[in-house]
Design an enzyme around this catalytic site. Structure first.
Site, mmCIF file in Angstrom:
data_model
loop_
_atom_site.group_PDB
_atom_site.id
_atom_site.type_symbol
_atom_site.label_atom_id
_atom_site.label_comp_id
_atom_site.label_asym_id
_atom_site.label_seq_id
_atom_site.Cartn_x
_atom_site.Cartn_y
_atom_site.Cartn_z
ATOM 1 N NE ARG A 167 -2.645 1.095 3.607
ATOM 2 C CZ ARG A 167 -3.542 1.195 4.597
ATOM 3 N NH1 ARG A 167 -4.818 1.388 4.304
ATOM 4 N NH2 ARG A 167 -3.167 1.063 5.847
ATOM 5 C CG ASP A 216 -3.992 2.679 11.580
ATOM 6 O OD1 ASP A 216 -4.939 3.393 11.954
ATOM 7 O OD2 ASP A 216 -4.122 1.812 10.696
#
Length: 524
Positions: A159, A438
């Site tokens: 990603r 996160d």
């Protein structure tokens, strides 16, 4: 090289990654696609301005033929047929080995939400992935010995960073390159051919898209890159994270734009909640309750998940579920059992709803998730299962009821500060209170605080008082010595600025990046 400037002195240690040929490839990528990206980012601002004035996201009239059309994406590669459990995490060396060895079908190496993008982190991560693709990666643990790859490992996805971010350490013709192209281009250049020869391919997750024209931009990038590297069309595959509210209304269109390179869609649930807040920031009737109350059972979240499954299966591709934020809890059996039960319930909901796979954040949860999917999904996927749900605009923007409490405000402040402090020190994935936090979950924390202050659920005075209380708690918890040598003062200052700002900052990583992008130079 002409037109290319590398800001960071430390680049000299990454000459095997920043080769002359790879630099040239990145430079040409930027020259080809940077201007188009700039136009797409301007279009984002124009759409947000309309939302701020009262418009609500909706399905597009001009693309109704695509939504109503009878088409499918290209055939799924054989190594992507079964994706029932995917593990995600930053591409640090130990994590890469553990994740690939975890027993998960897929490992998504994340340059986005779980990586603090210091120059060293970005380039060392590229080195780690290069070594992993070639099965040459090892890690020497001070007490546990040598880590290396098993014979059977997970399929690798990468990603890259979002379209809104730039790589300020790498300039082409005087301009910083799009971070997404930098991450994508370096990985593709070094690893595509090796992956193809191993009967896999260069596979990617695309984050934070807001419009199908952004998917078209990525498709054009793929076509150009494949031609440049002599790779067959359709070799690159990408799963798009549906993690913004506007994108939820364009799932068909996004798949259509990427149909020759598609590997499905994924429910990026935490960023989706963040995007709901951000998109509807000015709508006083769309204020979310405490974060703990915004679960997948709420109408707007369930509707988005159901629509994703329906859309993907109609188009012949995977509908991936979301992240279980829980992590195993050592030395507390009762708390660990409770966390594992929450994961099982979440994965049971996903597989019975029709998802073809799910995410976990810790190797210890791979088997937990796999057991649930194995019971309810006997075939490699559930793509053949159709869904006839009728989901409209009201379903996707329905605002859940629930209280906005001081407890919720305190938790958002506490978690937001702790995460930012770690991020500013170079850590993008942080276990806090038995959950893996996160950038996406931190975004919920700080935008909820901003939204609650804007719509007068709390006053700035009340916020400041609670902020001071939480700072005292944090200092007591970590100790004065750690507090003084850490980045706590910077994190507190930044969190407060983001919370009380008259305008909502689009992404917390933008001002935070300004504080770390040249940190390596300060150390020289």
């Amino acid at each position: 090289m002409k037109g290319v400037t590398t800001i960071n002195h430390g680049s000299d240690q990454y000459t095997s990654i920043l080769t002359r040929d790879s630099i040239s490839f990145i430079a040409e990528l930027s020259r080809q696609f940077n201007d188009q990206l700039g136009a797409l980012m301007s279009a984002r601002k124009d759409r947000q301005a309309k939302y701020d004035l009262g418009t609500l996201p909706d399905f597009l009239d001009e693309t109704s033929e695509i939504r109503e059309g009878d088409w499918t994406v290209v055939q799924i590669p054989s190594d992507l047929q079964d994706r029932r459990v995917e593990i995600t995490g930053p591409p640090d060396r130990k994590m890469v080995i553990n994740a690939l060895n975890s027993g998960a079908n897929i490992f998504m190496a994340d340059f986005e939400d779980s990586l603090s993008p210091t120059w060293d982190n970005i380039l060392s991560s590229q080195e780690n992935l290069r070594d992993a693709v070639r099965r040459e990666i090892t890690y020497e643990h001070p007490t546990k010995g040598t880590y290396k790859l098993n014979d059977e490992v997970s399929v690798l996805f990468v990603r890259p960073r979002g379209l809104h971010l730039r790589e300020e350490n790498f300039l082409v013709d005087g301009f910083s390159v799009p971070a997404s192209l930098f991450d994508f281009g370096l990985f593709l250049f070094h690893n595509a051919q090796v992956l193809i020869e191993s009967e896999s391919g260069p596979y990617f997750y695309l984050p934070k898209l807001e419009h199908h024209l952004e998917a078209r931009w990525w498709n054009d990038v793929f076509i150009w890159a494949q031609e440049e590297l002599g790779i067959l069309p359709g070799t690159i595959r990408a799963t798009v994270l549906i993690e913004t509210l506007p994108a939820a209304f364009q799932m068909d269109e996004i798949l259509y734009e990427l149909r020759d390179h598609s590997a499905g869609l994924n429910c990026g649930r935490w960023d989706y909640i963040f995007s709901y807040i951000k998109t509807l920031r000015n709508h006083s009737d769309r204020v979310l309750p405490d974060r703990s109350l915004v679960t997948m059972s709420r109408k707007f979240m369930k509707s988005y998940s159901d629509l994703l499954i329906k859309t993907c299966h109609r188009r012949g591709v995977h509908a991936m579920g979301g992240m279980a934020a829980q992590i195993p809890i050592r030395h507390n059996t009762e708390a660990n059992d409770k966390a594992l039960m929450a994961v099982r319930r979440d994965k049971h909901r996903e597989v019975t709803a029709g998802h073809d796979g799910t995410w976990v954040a810790h190797p210890g949860l791979v088997q937990v998730a796999k057991e649930i999917f194995d019971v309810h999904m006997k075939s490699p996927n559930q793509i053949d299962k159709t869904h006839n749900l009728d989901i409209g605009q009201d379903d996707l923007i329905s605002t859940p009821e629930g209280d906005i409490t001081e407890v919720g405000l305190r938790k958002n402040i506490n978690v937001g500060i702790l995460y930012l402090e770690s991020w500013l020190r170079g850590g993008g994935c942080v276990p806090l209170y038995h959950l893996m936090e996160d950038a996406a979950t931190a975004e919920i924390s700080r935008t909820q605080v901003w939204q609650w202050l804007k719509h007068q659920k709390f006053s700035v005075g009340e916020f400041d008082k609670i902020l001071l209380d939480e700072v005292v708690k944090i200092k007591e918890a970590v100790g004065s010595e750690k507090f003084n040598v850490g980045k706590y003062d910077q994190a507190i200052k930044l969190f407060r600025e983001l919370s009380i700002s008259s305008d909502l900052t689009e992404f917390l990583t933008l001002p935070a990046y300004d504080q770390i992008k040249f940190s390596h130079i300060d150390k020289d």
